[in-house]
Design a protein around this motif. Structure first.
Motif, PDB file in Angstrom:
ATOM      1  N   GLY A 108       0.652  -0.836  -0.300  1.00  0.00           N
ATOM      2  CA  GLY A 108       0.444  -0.254  -0.062  1.00  0.00           C
ATOM      3  C   GLY A 108       1.106   1.340   0.375  1.00  0.00           C
ATOM      4  N   GLN A 109       2.397   1.698   0.047  1.00  0.00           N
ATOM      5  CA  GLN A 109       3.071   2.433  -0.349  1.00  0.00           C
ATOM      6  C   GLN A 109       3.533   2.464  -1.123  1.00  0.00           C
ATOM      7  OE1 GLN A 109       5.077   1.625   3.994  1.00  0.00           O
ATOM      8  NE2 GLN A 109       4.231   3.403   4.795  1.00  0.00           N
ATOM      9  N   TYR A 110       4.547   3.405  -1.251  1.00  0.00           N
ATOM     10  CA  TYR A 110       5.230   4.163  -2.782  1.00  0.00           C
ATOM     11  C   TYR A 110       6.642   3.934  -1.930  1.00  0.00           C
ATOM     12  CZ  TYR A 110       0.902   5.114  -4.969  1.00  0.00           C
ATOM     13  OH  TYR A 110      -0.639   4.221  -5.825  1.00  0.00           O
ATOM     14  N   VAL A 111       7.696   2.947  -2.667  1.00  0.00           N
ATOM     15  CA  VAL A 111       8.740   2.828  -2.269  1.00  0.00           C
ATOM     16  C   VAL A 111       9.270   3.762  -3.998  1.00  0.00           C
ATOM     17  CG1 VAL A 111      10.810   1.072  -1.975  1.00  0.00           C
ATOM     18  CG2 VAL A 111       8.762   0.559  -1.122  1.00  0.00           C
ATOM     19  N   ASN A 112      10.572   4.241  -4.033  1.00  0.00           N
ATOM     20  CA  ASN A 112      11.140   5.046  -4.293  1.00  0.00           C
ATOM     21  C   ASN A 112      12.434   5.201  -4.691  1.00  0.00           C
ATOM     22  OD1 ASN A 112       8.559   7.193  -5.102  1.00  0.00           O
ATOM     23  ND2 ASN A 112       8.573   7.410  -3.312  1.00  0.00           N
ATOM     24  N   PHE A 113      13.206   4.164  -5.730  1.00  0.00           N
ATOM     25  CA  PHE A 113      14.451   4.191  -5.893  1.00  0.00           C
ATOM     26  C   PHE A 113      15.585   5.244  -6.502  1.00  0.00           C
ATOM     27  CE2 PHE A 113      11.588   1.634  -8.342  1.00  0.00           C
ATOM     28  CZ  PHE A 113      12.724   2.096  -9.648  1.00  0.00           C
ATOM     29  N   ASP A 114      17.097   4.937  -7.032  1.00  0.00           N
ATOM     30  CA  ASP A 114      17.486   6.077  -7.331  1.00  0.00           C
ATOM     31  C   ASP A 114      17.949   5.259  -8.651  1.00  0.00           C
ATOM     32  OD1 ASP A 114      19.481   4.543  -6.561  1.00  0.00           O
ATOM     33  OD2 ASP A 114      20.259   6.711  -5.045  1.00  0.00           O
ATOM     34  N   ARG A 115      19.025   6.180  -9.503  1.00  0.00           N
ATOM     35  CA  ARG A 115      19.336   5.007 -10.621  1.00  0.00           C
ATOM     36  C   ARG A 115      20.601   3.900 -10.390  1.00  0.00           C
ATOM     37  NH1 ARG A 115      24.294   9.111 -13.327  1.00  0.00           N
ATOM     38  NH2 ARG A 115      22.636  10.157 -14.373  1.00  0.00           N
ATOM     39  N   GLN A 116      20.974   4.044  -8.899  1.00  0.00           N
ATOM     40  CA  GLN A 116      21.616   2.537  -8.338  1.00  0.00           C
ATOM     41  C   GLN A 116      20.946   1.747  -8.106  1.00  0.00           C
ATOM     42  OE1 GLN A 116      23.098   6.086  -7.238  1.00  0.00           O
ATOM     43  NE2 GLN A 116      24.458   5.840  -9.697  1.00  0.00           N
ATOM     44  N   GLY A 117      19.403   1.910  -7.149  1.00  0.00           N
ATOM     45  CA  GLY A 117      18.232   0.798  -7.501  1.00  0.00           C
ATOM     46  C   GLY A 117      18.405   1.296  -5.961  1.00  0.00           C
ATOM     47  N   VAL A 118      19.212   2.048  -5.750  1.00  0.00           N
ATOM     48  CA  VAL A 118      18.710   2.316  -3.812  1.00  0.00           C
ATOM     49  C   VAL A 118      17.943   3.593  -3.351  1.00  0.00           C
ATOM     50  CG1 VAL A 118      19.882   3.377  -1.768  1.00  0.00           C
ATOM     51  CG2 VAL A 118      21.581   2.794  -3.357  1.00  0.00           C
ATOM     52  N   ILE A 119      17.095   2.391  -2.592  1.00  0.00           N
ATOM     53  CA  ILE A 119      15.328   2.673  -1.912  1.00  0.00           C
ATOM     54  C   ILE A 119      15.940   4.016  -1.604  1.00  0.00           C
ATOM     55  CG2 ILE A 119      13.756   2.337  -0.395  1.00  0.00           C
ATOM     56  CD1 ILE A 119      14.043  -0.163  -1.067  1.00  0.00           C
ATOM     57  N   GLN A 120      15.339   5.246  -1.446  1.00  0.00           N
ATOM     58  CA  GLN A 120      15.335   6.606  -0.979  1.00  0.00           C
ATOM     59  C   GLN A 120      14.038   7.307  -0.645  1.00  0.00           C
ATOM     60  OE1 GLN A 120      18.112   8.289  -0.766  1.00  0.00           O
ATOM     61  NE2 GLN A 120      18.966   7.206  -2.740  1.00  0.00           N
ATOM     62  N   ILE A 121      13.032   6.700  -0.781  1.00  0.00           N
ATOM     63  CA  ILE A 121      12.642   6.880   0.382  1.00  0.00           C
ATOM     64  C   ILE A 121      11.093   5.666   0.152  1.00  0.00           C
ATOM     65  CG2 ILE A 121      11.376   9.003  -1.017  1.00  0.00           C
ATOM     66  CD1 ILE A 121      10.719  10.624   0.987  1.00  0.00           C
ATOM     67  N   ILE A 122      10.883   5.830   0.797  1.00  0.00           N
ATOM     68  CA  ILE A 122       8.759   5.202   0.974  1.00  0.00           C
ATOM     69  C   ILE A 122       7.729   6.473   1.418  1.00  0.00           C
ATOM     70  CG2 ILE A 122       7.812   3.563   1.746  1.00  0.00           C
ATOM     71  CD1 ILE A 122      10.276   2.371   2.699  1.00  0.00           C
ATOM     72  N   THR A 123       7.028   6.833   0.552  1.00  0.00           N
ATOM     73  CA  THR A 123       6.220   7.504   0.596  1.00  0.00           C
ATOM     74  C   THR A 123       4.415   6.682   0.682  1.00  0.00           C
ATOM     75  OG1 THR A 123       5.775   8.130  -1.546  1.00  0.00           O
ATOM     76  CG2 THR A 123       7.438   9.781  -0.052  1.00  0.00           C
ATOM     77  N   GLU A 124       3.404   7.842   1.160  1.00  0.00           N
ATOM     78  CA  GLU A 124       2.252   6.898   0.547  1.00  0.00           C
ATOM     79  C   GLU A 124       1.782   7.063   0.038  1.00  0.00           C
ATOM     80  OE1 GLU A 124       0.911   4.781   3.277  1.00  0.00           O
ATOM     81  OE2 GLU A 124       2.312   5.583   5.147  1.00  0.00           O
ATOM     82  N   GLU A 125       2.011   8.298  -0.942  1.00  0.00           N
ATOM     83  CA  GLU A 125       1.267   9.244  -2.379  1.00  0.00           C
ATOM     84  C   GLU A 125       2.294   8.631  -3.731  1.00  0.00           C
ATOM     85  OE1 GLU A 125      -1.150  12.304  -1.986  1.00  0.00           O
ATOM     86  OE2 GLU A 125      -2.603  11.607  -0.535  1.00  0.00           O
ATOM     87  N   GLN A 126       2.040   8.206  -4.146  1.00  0.00           N
ATOM     88  CA  GLN A 126       3.195   8.704  -5.635  1.00  0.00           C
ATOM     89  C   GLN A 126       3.901  10.117  -5.868  1.00  0.00           C
ATOM     90  OE1 GLN A 126       1.307   7.123  -9.341  1.00  0.00           O
ATOM     91  NE2 GLN A 126       3.333   7.652 -10.461  1.00  0.00           N
ATOM     92  N   MET A 127       4.618   9.801  -5.786  1.00  0.00           N
ATOM     93  CA  MET A 127       5.545  11.620  -5.793  1.00  0.00           C
ATOM     94  C   MET A 127       5.100  11.901  -7.235  1.00  0.00           C
ATOM     95  SD  MET A 127       8.889  10.490  -4.284  1.00  0.00           S
ATOM     96  CE  MET A 127      10.005  12.594  -3.816  1.00  0.00           C
ATOM     97  N   GLU A 128       4.955  13.262  -7.616  1.00  0.00           N
ATOM     98  CA  GLU A 128       5.114  13.648  -9.018  1.00  0.00           C
ATOM     99  C   GLU A 128       6.442  13.613  -9.565  1.00  0.00           C
ATOM    100  OE1 GLU A 128       3.410  17.638 -11.462  1.00  0.00           O
ATOM    101  OE2 GLU A 128       3.983  18.014  -8.917  1.00  0.00           O
ATOM    102  N   GLY A 129       6.052  13.077 -10.859  1.00  0.00           N
ATOM    103  CA  GLY A 129       7.246  13.054 -11.983  1.00  0.00           C
ATOM    104  C   GLY A 129       8.481  11.636 -12.028  1.00  0.00           C
ATOM    105  N   VAL A 130       7.642  10.956 -10.785  1.00  0.00           N
ATOM    106  CA  VAL A 130       8.258   9.112 -10.354  1.00  0.00           C
ATOM    107  C   VAL A 130       7.533   8.535 -11.363  1.00  0.00           C
ATOM    108  CG1 VAL A 130       9.742   7.918  -8.774  1.00  0.00           C
ATOM    109  CG2 VAL A 130       9.397  10.386  -8.267  1.00  0.00           C
ATOM    110  N   PRO A 131       7.820   8.071 -12.248  1.00  0.00           N
ATOM    111  CA  PRO A 131       7.067   6.872 -13.158  1.00  0.00           C
ATOM    112  C   PRO A 131       6.668   5.436 -12.266  1.00  0.00           C
ATOM    113  CG  PRO A 131       8.860   6.927 -14.234  1.00  0.00           C
ATOM    114  CD  PRO A 131       8.706   7.785 -12.921  1.00  0.00           C
ATOM    115  N   LEU A 132       6.012   5.342 -12.003  1.00  0.00           N
ATOM    116  CA  LEU A 132       5.194   4.044 -10.933  1.00  0.00           C
ATOM    117  C   LEU A 132       5.409   2.396 -11.998  1.00  0.00           C
ATOM    118  CD1 LEU A 132       3.559   2.403  -8.941  1.00  0.00           C
ATOM    119  CD2 LEU A 132       1.739   2.174 -10.468  1.00  0.00           C
ATOM    120  N   ILE A 133       6.526   1.587 -11.274  1.00  0.00           N
ATOM    121  CA  ILE A 133       7.000   0.771 -12.605  1.00  0.00           C
ATOM    122  C   ILE A 133       6.202  -1.140 -11.927  1.00  0.00           C
ATOM    123  CG2 ILE A 133       8.850  -0.572 -12.541  1.00  0.00           C
ATOM    124  CD1 ILE A 133       9.031   2.423 -12.614  1.00  0.00           C
ATOM    125  N   ASP A 134       5.212  -1.340 -13.038  1.00  0.00           N
ATOM    126  CA  ASP A 134       4.357  -2.741 -13.299  1.00  0.00           C
ATOM    127  C   ASP A 134       5.276  -3.431 -13.220  1.00  0.00           C
ATOM    128  OD1 ASP A 134       1.950  -1.130 -11.994  1.00  0.00           O
ATOM    129  OD2 ASP A 134       1.411  -0.922 -13.354  1.00  0.00           O
TER     130      ASP A 134
END
Length: 319
Positions: A108-134
């Protein structure tokens, strides 16, 4: 004049110079304007509160000594901050934020990761400009650690494409791995099929040039077989095909039928493409007395659906 009097005059002169210098330093270099640059996830006021909350921030010279790393250590999305003096009364605060190449849903949360694949922040809502990976799933996540439990090839593809998209003004809404484990990007109603990892740089370059022409359109852009030698790209315009089917099914007077929408400049309609192919076939039957006409590699060719997975090239299929 006595030495004592000269000494007093000298002391008073030095004091006057020091007072004047202090006035120039604190009044002449007083910060009256602050420019914040590079921030996306934080507002200007949030950056000012983090970095410019010390007394020395009021002076354009003293503010240069601010330890920005210490002040922004708790800001998860900030990489680093630099302060420069533009002129006596203006400073520029440049913010380098951490770039997220994508996010995936987890419990139920969004796991945001950088160009190295490192998780930087976990948010309750999808961050603007960050595409969702299915099409990716993980068993556990932790901020500061690299994504685990993901197919290495898929992860490398995501990170590679994500790096290429960082400088793009148009970010995809979603990135999906289809049933063939090939990456597909979605921009609104436009589906972009990238195929396998081969020639990915060329595919992304073509995509950046084509996307502006597809604004407001619906269909499938085929980049699966793109190479450096490919001169044409197939785009299946779903809206145009539906309209054509509707018009073929109507038995009305031509004057009562609705007008067909004019395609964007540089894009060939299906009829124009067919006429061009027929003309090329006729030219081949005649003797070649001149140079061939160059094909504009910026054009898109509309497909009738039967060759949807093939990319068009400038060379004739019969050659």
């Amino acid at each position: 004049m006595s030495k004592r009097k000269l000494y007093r005059i000298l002391i008073e002169a030095v004091a006057a110079v020091m007072i004047l210098a202090a006035l120039v330093f604190f009044v002449g270099f007083r910060v009256t304007k602050v420019q914040i640059e590079g921030n996306q996830y934080y507002t200007d006021e949030e950056i000012k509160k983090m970095v410019l909350d010390a007394p020395n921030a009021g002076n354009s010279i003293l503010v240069m000594m601010t330890k920005t790393e210490e002040k922004t250590k708790d800001a998860q999305m900030i990489d680093h901050v630099t302060i420069k003096r533009k002129n006596r009364n203006t400073i520029v605060v440049n913010v380098k934020e951490k770039q997220m190449v994508g996010c995936l849903e987890f419990q139920g949360q969004y796991v945001n990761f950088d160009r190295q694949g490192v998780i930087q922040i976990i948010t309750e809502e999808q961050m603007e400009g960050v595409p969702l990976i299915d099409g990716l799933s993980v068993k556990s996540v932790k901020v500061g650690q690299k994504l685990k439990g993901i197919n290495t090839k898929k992860l490398n593809t995501i990170l590679s494409v994500g790096k290429m998209l960082e400088k793009s003004e148009q970010k995809p809404d979603r990135l999906v791995f289809n049933n063939m484990n090939q990456l597909v990007l979605y921009y609104g109603e436009v589906e972009v099929r990238l195929g396998n990892d081969e020639n990915m740089d060329e595919k992304m370059n073509r995509l950046s040039g084509i996307l502006p022409q597809l604004e407001g359109m619906e269909g499938i852009l085929h980049l699966e077989n793109i190479t450096e030698d490919t001169t044409g790209v197939v785009f299946d315009n779903a809206a145009a095909e539906e309209e054509e089917e509707e018009q073929e099914g109507e038995n009305q007077d031509p004057s009562s039928q609705s007008e067909t929408t004019t395609p964007p400049a540089g894009i060939l309609t299906q009829e124009e493409n067919q006429e061009g192919e027929e003309q090329n076939n006729e030219d081949e039957s005649e003797e070649n007395t001149g140079e061939e006409e160059e094909f504009d590699d910026s054009q898109l060719e509309y497909s009738d659906g039967t060759d949807a997975a093939e990319s068009k090239s400038g060379a004739n299929p019969e050659e």
